[in-house]
Enzyme design. Structure first.
Site, short mmCIF file in Angstrom:
data_model
loop_
_atom_site.label_atom_id
_atom_site.label_comp_id
_atom_site.label_asym_id
_atom_site.label_seq_id
_atom_site.Cartn_x
_atom_site.Cartn_y
_atom_site.Cartn_z
N TYR A 1 0.82 -1.21 0.00
CA TYR A 1 0.00 0.00 0.00
C TYR A 1 0.86 1.27 0.00
O TYR A 1 0.63 2.20 -0.78
CB TYR A 1 -0.94 0.01 1.21
CG TYR A 1 -1.70 1.30 1.35
CD1 TYR A 1 -2.88 1.50 0.64
CD2 TYR A 1 -1.24 2.33 2.16
CE1 TYR A 1 -3.58 2.69 0.73
CE2 TYR A 1 -1.93 3.53 2.27
CZ TYR A 1 -3.09 3.70 1.56
OH TYR A 1 -3.77 4.89 1.64
N ASP B 1 -8.27 -3.48 -1.08
CA ASP B 1 -9.44 -2.70 -1.50
C ASP B 1 -9.04 -1.43 -2.26
O ASP B 1 -9.79 -0.95 -3.12
CB ASP B 1 -10.27 -2.32 -0.27
CG ASP B 1 -9.46 -1.55 0.76
OD1 ASP B 1 -9.65 -0.33 0.86
OD2 ASP B 1 -8.63 -2.15 1.46
N LYS C 1 -11.24 -8.89 5.83
CA LYS C 1 -11.83 -7.57 6.04
C LYS C 1 -12.48 -7.10 4.74
O LYS C 1 -11.82 -6.92 3.73
CB LYS C 1 -10.76 -6.57 6.47
CG LYS C 1 -11.32 -5.19 6.77
CD LYS C 1 -10.21 -4.22 7.10
CE LYS C 1 -10.77 -2.82 7.29
NZ LYS C 1 -9.68 -1.83 7.42
#
Length: 522
Positions: free
Chosen positions: A266, A301, A373
């Protein structure tokens, strides 16, 4: 449900391991300024130089930066630091930092006997810090046993982000009383790019609250009080990412945080942090998380907010498999591996809900023991709060049908304004209605063999295997540089924090790494 071919699944994991291995070797061969600072934090250093003209400078930064200036960090920070403490008869690392700021210390690499003495003293100090982490893990287990976990899965995960830790506590307590199981304190915008961790409680921040040790302590203590009030253990989340990833992981362990966002790529992709810096820091931070029993949340995500959620679905699966391997290599078991994914397909796409179910179910079956998640829609929230609320309801239903573990509450005003407390209340009611109304529906949900959902899941897995095969041939660092993930191109020799990466010398010493690798307590 999906009847995945076990040979294909095994191939995917084998390729992920082969793709990750060269990066693991690089991570083992290097240290960073953040790893060295995290080691000294475990050894007990706290506080900041409040008299600096440019603002407070954490003592740990003062020591590490000065050691690097005087004799380099190739041998690690602990030997020159603890040798200097002995030479100057100083009683603590904070005293050493004060003397350093006053220009009274000249750091050097001592001879072997003195180096061994310094390393032994450092190991004792670091082991004391790790015993605090161990006690916190045991305390969490006791509280969960006494108060109980939430009665249902998925756990309801809700964000607070006021900028003021005291106001965050008020909002978090209200959310827990309304039904939230996990409170995530969003960091102030830009903190991931600070190469230091602020000290003390903070009462200002933009779109979030600074991650500091004192803020962690305040929120954890407040949620312990609320946990006793509501009769279930409320978990607290923050961010172990950015340029201070290892330090924040340590502070989370020292203050009994329960979850931390910690993704292998990320920071590289979405914060333009140097790839080598990120991989070195994430390995150490995950070793700390494993020791502390902290569930990590990965960030797949985010790929779907920059790339198309249908076309790029396989990149999410590839990243999950890579994150799994990096986590296992660092000692994190499946039960602490909160792999991320999201409900981000454009709702105007025909059969969008079936596609979302296929992707979510694929993640659930690939990682059956991981606390996945599941992230709500954000990219296609338009400001139409009525449609947004409906879309969040579909997201909640998909989470129940596919057995997700952690469900981040979607807000009807997401991506439009910072949601009000009333928005959060309505969002939690939406989740609770779906969880109650569809509680046992998963046992009746069986996608048709060879049907739309199964075919889509098999297609995505096959595309993931093909991409992993290419990454093995070309190299993971080159794949990141080419924009494979989230369309972001990040070369391995560029990015923020690159100057904080140091190749280890043969005589490098780091008792934190040694104790975390071995699981030892002394």
């Amino acid at each position: 449900m999906l009847d995945l071919d076990p040979d294909v699944v095994a191939t995917a994991r084998e390729l992920a391991a082969r793709a990750a291995e060269p990066v693991v070797r690089i991570a083992k061969a290097h240290t960073t300024v953040a790893v060295e600072r995290a080691t000294l934090r475990l050894a007990g250093i706290t506080g900041a130089d409040s008299g600096h003209r440019a603002g407070d400078v954490p003592w740990v930064n003062r020591v590490v930066d000065t050691v690097r200036e005087h004799c380099g960090l190739e041998h690690g920070v602990v030997v020159p630091a603890f040798h200097a403490m002995r030479e100057h008869d100083l009683g603590s690392l904070t005293e050493l930092a004060e003397a350093t700021a006053a220009g009274q210390i000249q750091y050097r690499i001592p001879d072997r006997r003195a180096a061994d003495r310094a390393a032994k003293a450092a190991r004792t100090a670091v082991a004391k810090g790790l015993r605090t982490v161990d006690r916190n893990r045991a305390q969490r287990d006791k509280l969960v046993a006494r108060l109980g976990d939430p009665p249902q899965r998925p756990w309801i995960y809700l964000i607070v982000a006021t900028g003021d830790i005291d106001e965050d506590v008020v909002q978090a307590a209200s959310a827990a009383r309304a039904g939230a199981d996990i409170i995530a304190v969003i960091r102030s915008t830009g903190q991931s790019l600070l190469d230091y961790v602020p000290e003390g409680a903070t009462h200002h921040g933009f779109a979030g609250t600074y991650a500091t040790q004192e803020n962690f302590r305040i929120m954890r203590g407040a949620m312990d009080d609320v946990s006793r009030e509501v009769g279930r253990y409320i978990r607290v989340t923050n961010y172990a990412s950015g340029l201070c990833m290892p330090e924040i992981a340590v502070l989370g362990g020292l203050q009994r945080l329960d979850m931390m966002l910690n993704d292998s790529m990320y920071g590289i992709l979405f914060r333009d942090i140097n790839p080598i810096r990120t991989f070195v820091d994430q390995r150490f931070s995950r070793q700390v998380h494993a020791r502390a029993g902290i569930i990590i949340n990965t960030g797949e995500d985010n790929y779907l907010t920059t790339a198309d959620a249908v076309d790029a679905a396989h990149t999410v699966t590839v990243s999950q498999l890579l994150n799994e391997h990096f986590a296992h290599e660092a000692g994190l078991p499946d039960e602490l591996l909160g792999l991320g994914h999201a409900f981000e397909i454009n709702p105007t796409v025909p059969e969008s809900f079936r596609l979302e179910l296929a992707h979510a179910l694929l993640a659930r079956e690939l990682f059956p023991d991981a606390p996945l998640k599941w992230m709500p829609p954000t990219k296609h929230m338009t400001g139409d709060v009525f449609f947004g609320h409906l879309l969040d309801g579909f997201f909640n239903l998909a989470g129940v049908l596919t057995g997700q573990s952690i469900l981040l509450v979607g807000m009807m005003t997401e991506a439009v304004v910072t949601p009000f407390l009333s928005d959060r209340d309505l969002a939690i009611r939406n989740v609770k209605y779906v969880l109650n109304a569809a509680a046992g529906l998963r046992e009746d949900f069986h996608p048709a063999p060879g049907g739309f959902i199964a075919k889509r899941a098999h297609q995505v897995l096959g595309e993931a295997v093909d991409l992993l095969d290419r990454i093995v041939r070309d190299g993971l660092l080159d794949a990141i540089a080419d924009g494979t993930f989230g369309l972001m191109k990040r070369p391995p020799d560029k990015g923020k924090g690159a100057d904080g990466v140091i190749e280890k010398a043969d005589a490098y010493r780091n008792p934190a790494s040694e104790l975390l690798e071995s699981g030892a307590t002394t």
